[in-house]
Motif scaffolding. Structure first.
Motif, short mmCIF file in Angstrom:
data_model
loop_
_atom_site.label_atom_id
_atom_site.label_comp_id
_atom_site.label_asym_id
_atom_site.label_seq_id
_atom_site.Cartn_x
_atom_site.Cartn_y
_atom_site.Cartn_z
N GLN A 232 4.89 3.75 -8.15
CA GLN A 232 5.35 3.58 -6.50
C GLN A 232 3.96 4.51 -5.76
O GLN A 232 3.64 3.82 -4.51
N ALA A 233 3.29 5.25 -6.37
CA ALA A 233 2.08 5.70 -5.79
C ALA A 233 1.00 4.88 -5.48
O ALA A 233 -0.05 4.84 -4.57
N MET A 234 0.92 4.17 -6.70
CA MET A 234 -0.10 2.90 -6.66
C MET A 234 0.13 1.87 -5.48
O MET A 234 -0.76 1.66 -4.66
N TRP A 235 1.40 1.57 -5.03
CA TRP A 235 1.78 0.69 -3.95
C TRP A 235 1.50 1.49 -2.56
O TRP A 235 1.10 0.97 -1.68
N MET A 236 1.55 2.94 -2.62
CA MET A 236 1.42 3.59 -1.54
C MET A 236 0.00 3.67 -1.16
O MET A 236 -0.25 3.68 0.15
N MET A 237 -0.69 3.69 -2.23
CA MET A 237 -2.19 3.71 -1.85
C MET A 237 -2.69 2.62 -1.08
O MET A 237 -3.59 2.81 -0.09
N LEU A 238 -2.08 1.29 -1.52
CA LEU A 238 -2.53 0.19 -0.75
C LEU A 238 -1.92 -0.17 0.55
O LEU A 238 -2.25 -1.02 1.17
#
Length: 336
Positions: A232-238
């Motif tokens: 979920q953090a990966m997606w939040m970064m983008l």
């Protein structure tokens, strides 16, 4: 409808990320290497789940070692977001195949970034960086400003990927982020990684299938979280307004010995009667302590881990116990 392209889609993180993005309405494309055997077990559940729109999941052949395939895929798919999760990701194995690790884990990233630059497309790019880049740690806890000191070919390759991602962001104004993820585990973790090796052995020893478990350094300390939280953090970064680099971690550290105790306690077995130390599982250069400070991700992205260490270990042991019981039932003759 947004399109996402994932390298390493058949791995632990790729499978969780594809499920997450599909649930958010994305069309997901995953790059897989051609092989004589299928390696899609982790994502088969997507096709079997009637609630998941599997028609929006597409698998395409390609390889991080093959620039022409990456160029073709980018021009064909034209993704809005790219998640580079593909790598030779086993630290101990990277000492045995250092050149291959450098080719895939290191140079594979620049092949993908070059494919983006040459295509003229402007997708947002996520690079899976690793806490192994900190290696012989120069600061405790480790944060985004902590200097890197890798202690393996894998860690060194990830450092290259990290800096080339920063370089392309600054040189070509790409929306490119590094997620410096600390150890993250799940029931989908590969069976050669120490956490899954422990939980699977606990289940098998409990059921009488296995007797001994061979391990290396029991005092190594790691910051272990749940992979489902970390993707979920990966997606939040983008989704952020501007690209940046973030440490993703729990802020807690535990030894391999602690994981052993929790896992074997879960099945009421004394681990000391079954664990054997084998020097072949020691690394030539060891990483003794990893613990991350994810304060920046919390402040700027609103990300926090949800699953604690005890819950994570219980989840993995329970899943392995259930899987081993099913396997046993499948090979035993049925009672008439």
């Amino acid at each position: 409808m947004k399109k996402a392209l994932i390298t390493g889609i058949t791995g632990q993180d790729g499978s969780y990320l594809s499920e997450f993005l599909l649930a958010k309405g994305y069309e997901v494309y995953g790059i897989i290497r051609r092989s004589s055997s299928f390696n899609t077990g982790r994502i088969e559940g997507i096709y079997e789940d009637p609630h998941v729109p599997h028609r929006r999941l597409h698998l395409v052949y390609g390889d991080l070692n093959d620039a022409s395939s990456l160029n073709h895929i980018l021009r064909t798919v034209q993704p809005d977001e790219i998640y580079n999760l593909g790598a030779q990701s086993h630290v101990r194995v990277s000492f045995d195949i250092p050149e291959y690790t450098g080719e895939v884990t290191g140079l594979g990233t620049i092949r993908l970034l070059e494919a983006i630059r040459e295509s003229g497309l402007r997708p947002k790019f996520y690079q899976a960086s690793s806490s192994e880049m900190f290696g012989k740690v120069l600061e405790v806890p480790q944060r985004e400003t902590t200097p890197f000191y890798p202690r393996s070919p894998y860690g060194a390759a990830k450092v290259y990927s990290y800096w080339i991602t920063v370089n392309y962001r600054e040189a070509y104004n790409l929306f490119a982020c590094n997620g410096i993820l600390f150890n993250h585990e799940s029931p989908r973790r590969g069976e050669t990684f120490v956490t899954r090796k422990i939980t699977k052995a606990a289940a098998r020893i409990k059921l009488g299938i296995q007797h001994d478990l061979f391990l290396g350094n029991l005092e190594a300390k790691r910051d272990w979280g749940f992979a489902g939280d970390y993707i979920q953090a990966m997606w939040m970064m983008l989704q952020a307004k501007s690209p940046d680099d973030y440490v993703i971690a729990t802020g807690e550290t535990h030894t391999v010995r602690e994981m052993l105790e929790l896992a074997f306690d879960r099945v009421s077995v004394d681990w000391k009667k079954h664990v054997k130390i084998d020097e072949k599982y020691y690394r030539p250069t060891e990483v003794d302590l990893l613990i991350g400070d994810a304060g920046k991700a919390k402040r700027e992205l609103g990300w926090e881990p949800k699953v604690g260490f005890d819950e994570l270990v219980a989840m993995m042991v329970d899943a392995d116990l259930a899987a081993e019981k099913e396997r046993l039932e499948g090979v035993r003759p049925r009672k008439q």
